[in-house]
Design a protein around this motif. Structure first.
Motif, short mmCIF file in Angstrom:
data_model
loop_
_atom_site.label_atom_id
_atom_site.label_comp_id
_atom_site.label_asym_id
_atom_site.label_seq_id
_atom_site.Cartn_x
_atom_site.Cartn_y
_atom_site.Cartn_z
N ALA A 36 0.86 -1.61 0.01
CA ALA A 36 0.21 -0.31 0.02
C ALA A 36 0.86 1.33 0.19
CB ALA A 36 -1.11 0.06 1.60
N TRP A 37 1.85 1.02 0.52
CA TRP A 37 2.87 2.64 0.68
C TRP A 37 3.68 2.53 -0.34
CZ3 TRP A 37 7.98 2.85 -0.81
CH2 TRP A 37 8.57 4.24 0.43
N ALA A 38 3.71 1.87 -1.34
CA ALA A 38 4.49 1.93 -1.81
C ALA A 38 3.31 2.19 -3.12
CB ALA A 38 5.29 -0.06 -2.80
N ALA A 39 2.68 1.72 -3.77
CA ALA A 39 1.34 2.02 -4.99
C ALA A 39 1.53 3.14 -4.17
CB ALA A 39 -0.09 1.76 -4.64
N ASP A 40 1.15 4.33 -3.24
CA ASP A 40 1.44 5.41 -2.96
C ASP A 40 2.73 6.45 -3.57
OD1 ASP A 40 -1.05 5.55 -1.52
OD2 ASP A 40 -0.08 5.40 0.72
N GLN A 41 3.30 6.03 -3.37
CA GLN A 41 4.42 6.40 -4.05
C GLN A 41 4.66 6.14 -5.48
OE1 GLN A 41 6.28 7.67 -1.98
NE2 GLN A 41 5.31 7.31 -0.61
N ALA A 42 4.22 5.07 -6.09
CA ALA A 42 3.96 5.09 -7.46
C ALA A 42 2.40 5.90 -8.52
CB ALA A 42 3.93 3.64 -7.67
N ARG A 43 2.00 6.82 -7.67
CA ARG A 43 1.07 7.87 -8.08
C ARG A 43 1.45 8.46 -8.90
NH1 ARG A 43 -1.39 6.41 -3.56
NH2 ARG A 43 -3.98 4.26 -3.98
N GLY A 44 1.48 8.97 -10.23
CA GLY A 44 1.91 10.04 -10.95
C GLY A 44 2.87 9.52 -11.73
N SER A 45 3.56 8.18 -11.06
CA SER A 45 5.12 8.45 -11.38
C SER A 45 4.68 7.91 -13.28
CB SER A 45 5.88 7.11 -10.87
OG SER A 45 5.52 5.61 -10.47
N GLY A 46 3.81 7.07 -13.58
CA GLY A 46 3.23 6.00 -14.66
C GLY A 46 4.33 4.83 -14.66
N VAL A 47 4.18 4.17 -13.57
CA VAL A 47 4.53 2.98 -13.58
C VAL A 47 3.89 2.69 -12.71
CG1 VAL A 47 6.76 1.36 -12.35
CG2 VAL A 47 7.38 3.80 -13.10
N ARG A 48 3.76 0.79 -12.81
CA ARG A 48 2.94 0.05 -12.57
C ARG A 48 3.67 -0.79 -11.53
NH1 ARG A 48 -2.63 -3.10 -14.86
NH2 ARG A 48 -3.59 -3.17 -12.81
N LEU A 49 3.12 -1.45 -10.40
CA LEU A 49 3.26 -1.86 -9.27
C LEU A 49 3.02 -3.58 -9.62
CD1 LEU A 49 3.55 -0.14 -5.92
CD2 LEU A 49 5.18 -0.09 -7.78
N LEU A 50 4.22 -4.82 -9.70
CA LEU A 50 3.65 -5.71 -10.15
C LEU A 50 3.99 -6.87 -8.88
CD1 LEU A 50 4.13 -6.56 -13.90
CD2 LEU A 50 2.47 -5.44 -12.63
N LEU A 51 3.03 -7.66 -8.73
CA LEU A 51 3.10 -8.81 -7.80
C LEU A 51 3.15 -10.26 -8.08
CD1 LEU A 51 0.11 -7.40 -5.04
CD2 LEU A 51 2.55 -6.91 -5.57
#
Length: 265
Positions: free
Chosen positions: A133-148
């Motif tokens: 959840a913390w990482a998703a907040d950091q990724a907002r606006g970056s254009g990068v999607r996090l993968l699990l």
């Protein structure tokens, strides 16, 4: 790209063209017909060096992993589920996003890590969800999607994400716009009862696919996975993402690429 019957394939430079030094694999991938690449760890190299290699070869970066620990360490497959390691995880995410943005990478995979035997599953789960959840907040606006990504119990005993349902539940509970699944057909074929049915079920949540045959983890067609059904499912379900070739070539990368014409019809 290598485009065959509507499916886009990219080269994983950790696994392919390994007869060459890493920095020469970009040109080799381009010469083989790839226009996109992925690899786990860009961190031994300055981002500017990799940007130049991508540009010179005419390649697009698709995916990197966030940093993991050294082989044999507690963090060798990530630290996301490890209580007491949140600061380490966050530093890795920050570095991973920095590299992903610099390289133009669409995805940053966050390896879940191996749950220590003295840590309960509930405690590891709470730490994992909080970290993602913390990482998703950091990724907002970056254009990068996090993968699990779920990994199989045979190759990665104790890996925290051990099936697709587990990974999907975490992604769904956090932020589907910024967190998706990396569906690795090799891993799923070992632990799931029916890899094709599992792929069909979780494809709507899947942002990226990786492939290797089983057993052996070589190119498709060298093992037992029903590849015609896998690729037909990707096409019939309208998957328009990329397919990462994350396999260990049985002979050489170039010779092994014949599987594409033989398996994707």
């Amino acid at each position: 790209m290598i485009l065959h019957n509507g499916l886009r394939l990219d080269a994983n430079l950790k696994w392919l063209f390994t007869d060459l030094p890493f920095e020469q694999r970009f040109d080799a991938a381009a010469a083989a017909g790839f226009t996109a690449v992925e690899y786990a760890s860009p961190y031994p190299y300055p981002a500017a060096t990799l940007v130049r290699r991508l540009a010179d070869a005419g390649l697009t970066q698709l995916l990197i992993n966030s940093p993991t620990g050294e082989p044999g360490s507690t963090e060798r497959l990530g630290s996301a589920c490890l209580p007491g390691r949140a600061a380490e995880f966050r530093a890795g995410v920050e570095l991973g996003l920095e590299y992903a943005v610099a390289l133009g990478s669409s995805f940053l995979h966050l390896p879940a890590g191996i749950r220590p035997i003295n840590v309960s599953r509930d405690r590891a789960f709470a730490q994992y969800v909080a970290n993602i959840a913390w990482a998703a907040d950091q990724a907002r606006g970056s254009g990068v999607r996090l993968l699990l990504e779920a990994q199989n119990k045979q190759d990665a005993p104790g890996f925290f994400l051990d099936d697709q349902a587990h990974a999907a539940a975490v992604a769904d509970s956090i932020d589907q716009a910024h967190v998706g699944l990396l569906f690795d057909v090799y891993h799923a074929s070992i632990d799931e009862k029916d890899v094709v049915a599992t792929l069909r079920e979780f494809l709507p949540r899947t942002a990226h696919v990786q492939i290797a045959d089983s057993p052996g983890r070589a190119e498709p067609g060298t093992g037992d996975i029903p590849w015609a059904d896998v690729f037909d499912t990707l096409k019939s379900e309208g998957y328009d993402g990329w397919i990462g070739c994350e396999y260990r070539p049985a002979i050489t990368t170039e010779a092994g690429l014949e599987w594409i014409k033989e398996q994707i019809r």
